[in-house]
Design an enzyme around this catalytic site. Structure first.
Site, mmCIF file in Angstrom:
data_model
loop_
_atom_site.group_PDB
_atom_site.id
_atom_site.type_symbol
_atom_site.label_atom_id
_atom_site.label_comp_id
_atom_site.label_asym_id
_atom_site.label_seq_id
_atom_site.Cartn_x
_atom_site.Cartn_y
_atom_site.Cartn_z
ATOM 1 N N ALA A 8 0.575 -1.475 0.108
ATOM 2 C CA ALA A 8 -0.263 0.274 0.077
ATOM 3 C C ALA A 8 1.012 1.353 -0.283
ATOM 4 C CB ALA A 8 -1.298 -0.482 0.829
ATOM 5 N N HIS A 391 22.898 -15.491 -45.885
ATOM 6 C CA HIS A 391 23.631 -13.716 -46.536
ATOM 7 C C HIS A 391 22.245 -13.127 -46.675
ATOM 8 C CE1 HIS A 391 27.751 -15.677 -46.726
ATOM 9 N NE2 HIS A 391 27.084 -16.358 -47.863
#
Length: 523
Positions: A8, A391
Site C-alpha cells: 500500500a 547472407h
C-alpha cells in the site's frame, strides 16, 4: 505456509504518480519480485496482497496479468497515514487464511526485491513448527533471555548479498524478548507502505497468534498508547512468533529512484553470482545485463555486452558473443550466437548457429545444425535440420525443409497489402541468389531455383524453375546503338567536377543510355 504482501505504499519519495510497488526494476514491477520469491517455493499456498484504495485496480491488473495461474486475495487499506489502518488491513488479510489457526503466515513488504535467497534459505531449513527451528542450518538462532546468547551460525551455501561467498550474515531468529521492538517499528507507517521492520522486515507467526495480537491492537490502541501496548508483546510465546533479521543489504526496501538503480545492479550481481556457482562464465560482468528470470546451463560463456531479457533459457555449452540481445529466447545445448545478433521470442535447437548481424524475430525456430548468417532476418519461420540461410535474406511466414540452401538476397514476399501469406520450401531444395518468392507459393523437394528468379507459381518436386527475364546478346550492335543515342541527345556535357572525365578516362561518346527502342532497332 501462507503470505501477506504489504503493497500500500505511495512512493512519495519517488516523486511520481505511479504506485510504489509498480515501479519497474529489472523488467518487472517491484511487487513481482516478492511474488516470484514466494512462488518459487511450493510451501506458500495462499498469497494475500494489501493495497491502498486508490491503487487497488492498477495493482491488481498488473499482478493478475503477470501471474495468471495464481489466485490472489486483495485487501484494501484506506489512503491515510493512520497506523491503525495498516493493522486493520492486515487483520482483514488474516481473516482470509484458510489453513487453520496453526498455519504459519509470513508478512513481508512488496518493495524488497532482493529477498529471494532469504526466503529460499528460510523455507529450506524451517520446519512446520517454529519451536523446533534448527540452529545453524540456514537460520541462526538467538537464545531466550534465560539462556546465554549464542552467536548465529553461518550456514553453508548461504547466498551472499554482494555475490561473494560467505560475505552475508544468515537470517537470525529473534525470540520474544526482542519481538516487542521489532513489532513496534513494524506497525508504524513508513516508506514501504505498511509493516516493515528497519533491520528485519519479514515477520513470521502462527495465524491464531498474529490474529489475536492484531485484534488486540485494534480494540485498545490509539496514537498515544499504541507504543505502550506493543511493549507488552515482549511476553509473546516464542513458539508462535519469529522475526527475521538479515544483512541490511538483502532486506533493504526500495524507496527512492537512487535505491531503485542501485538495487537493480545488486540484483544483477546476485543473479550472476548464482549462475557462476552453477558453471556459467561471464566475460564482462559489468558490461552484461541479465534479467532475474533468465536461466543458463553449465559451461556456457556469455560475451562482452550481451543483454539477456525476459524468460530467456540458454542450454549447456552455449557461446553467446557480444554485443547481442536475447529476449524470451530459448537456446539449445551447443549453440553459437555470434556478435550483433538479436533474438526475440524465438527458438534455437541444439547445435544451431546464428549471426553475426542476424535477427530472429517472433515465431522463428531453427532446428539442430541449421544456420542463419549475417544480415538475415526471419519472422515466423521454421528452418529445418541442416538448412542454411547464410547472407542478406528475409524469410517471413515460411517453412524450409531439411538440407535446403537459401541463397543470398532471397526474399519471401509474404505481405500482399491485406494479409500475410506463407511460403513452403521442401527438403533438399536449392534457391539461387536474389530469388523472390511471391507467397503463397510451394517449392517442392529437391528443386532448383535459378538465381534472380521471381517465383509466383508452385514448383513441382525435382523441377528446375527459371523465373527471370531472358537475356539477349546482339553481336556487333554496340556501335550502332551509340550513334543513335548521340544523334538523339547531342554532345554530352562533361561535369567540371568529374576528375575522371577531365583526365580523359571516360569520353562523352562513351556515356550512353541504351533504351528499349535502341534494342529493338538493332534487331
Amino acid at each position: 505456509m501462507e503470505a501477506i504482501i504489504l503493497a500500500a505504499g505511495k512512493g512519495t519519495r519517488m516523486s511520481t504518480k505511479v504506485p510504489l510497488v509498480l515501479h519497474r526494476l529489472a523488467e518487472m514491477p517491484l511487487i513481482s519480485h516478492a511474488i516470484h520469491a514466494l512462488l518459487e517455493n511450493a510451501a506458500f499456498t495462499q498469497i494475500t496482497v494489501v493495497v491502498s484504495s486508490s491503487d487497488r485496480d492498477a495493482t491488481a491488473e498488473v499482478v493478475t496479468a503477470e501471474f495468471p495461474d495464481t489466485t490472489f486475495n486483495f485487501v484494501l487499506q484506506p489512503d491515510t497515514e493512520e497506523r491503525r489502518d495498516c493493522i486493520s488491513a492486515t487483520a482483514a488479510g488474516l481473516q482470509g487464511i484458510k489453513s487453520g489457526p496453526n498455519a504459519l503466515v509470513a508478512v513481508l513488504p512488496a518493495n524488497i526485491p532482493l529477498l529471494r535467497p532469504v526466503i529460499r534459505n528460510l523455507l529450506h531449513c524451517a520446519p512446520a513448527s517454529l519451536d523446533s527451528m534448527p540452529s545453524g542450518e540456514g537460520l541462526g538462532r538467538s537464545q531466550s533471555a534465560q539462556s546465554p546468547a549464542a552467536a548465529p551460525v553461518k550456514p553453508p551455501g548461504t547466498v551472499p548479498a554482494n555475490g561473494a561467498p560467505g560475505s552475508e550474515q544468515p537470517p537470525e531468529r529473534v525470540y520474544s524478548k526482542h519481538f516487542a521492538s521489532h513489532f513496534k517499528s513494524a506497525w508504524q507507517p513508513n516508506h514501504s507502505g505498511a509493516a516493515c521492520c528497519s533491520d528485519g522486515p519479514i515477520l513470521i507467526a502462527r495465524s491464531s497468534f498474529l490474529s489475536h495480537r492484531v485484534q488486540e491492537a485494534l480494540m485498545n490502541a490509539d496514537r498515544t498508547h499504541l507504543d505502550t501496548l506493543l511493549r507488552d508483546y515482549s511476553k509473546a510465546d516464542p513458539s508462535n512468533c519469529l522475526v527475521l533479521s538479515s544483512a541490511q543489504h538483502l532486506l533493504r526496501p526500495v524507496t527512492t529512484r537512487r535505491l531503485l538503480a542501485a538495487t537493480e545492479q545488486d540484483l544483477k550481481s546476485q543473479k550472476m553470482a548464482e549462475l557462476g556457482e552453477e558453471g556459467v562464465t561471464f566475460r564482462d560482468p559489468l558490461g552484461t545485463y541479465i534479467g532475474p528470470l533468465v536461466r543458463i546451463g553449465m559451461d556456457s560463456v556469455i560475451g562482452v555486452g550481451v543483454q539477456l531479457y525476459g524468460k530467456t533459457r540458454i542450454g549447456c555449452n552455449v557461446r553467446v558473443d557480444g554485443p547481442t540481445v536475447l529476449n524470451n529466447a530459448i537456446i539449445g545445448d551447443g549453440c553459437h550466437i555470434r556478435a550483433f545478433t538479436t533474438i526475440e521470442d524465438a527458438v534455437m535447437e541444439a547445435e544451431a548457429n546464428a549471426g553475426p548481424y542476424a535477427r530472429l524475430r517472433v515465431g522463428t525456430r531453427l532446428e539442430s545444425h541449421s544456420y542463419v548468417g549475417n544480415f538475415v532476418e526471419t519472422k515466423n519461420v521454421h528452418l529445418s535440420q541442416n538448412s542454411l540461410a547464410c547472407h542478406l535474406t528475409y524469410l517471413g511466414d515460411a517453412h524450409v525443409g531439411p538440407r535446403s540452401n537459401i541463397g543470398a538476397g532471397t526474399i519471401t514476399c509474404n505481405f500482399d497489402g491485406a494479409g500475410k501469406n506463407s511460403t513452403r520450401i521442401g527438403s533438399g531444395a536449392f534457391v539461387g541468389s536474389n530469388t523472390t518468392l511471391v507467397a503463397p507459393v510451394h517449392v517442392g523437394d529437391d528443386t532448383l531455383i535459378a538465381a534472380g528468379s521471381v517465383i509466383t507459381q508452385d514448383v513441382a518436386p525435382g523441377a528446375a524453375a527459371f523465373g527471370r527475364a531472358r537475356q539477349s546478346t546482339r553481336e556487333g550492335s554496340a556501335a550502332a546503338i551509340r550513334q543513335k543515342a548521340n544523334a538523339r541527345h547531342g554532345p554530352q556535357q562533361v561535369p567540371a567536377a568529374d576528375a575522371a572525365q577531365q583526365n580523359g578516362e571516360l569520353s562523352a561518346s562513351n556515356s550512353i543510355v541504351i533504351t528499349p527502342q535502341d534494342d529493338e532497332a538493332s534487331e
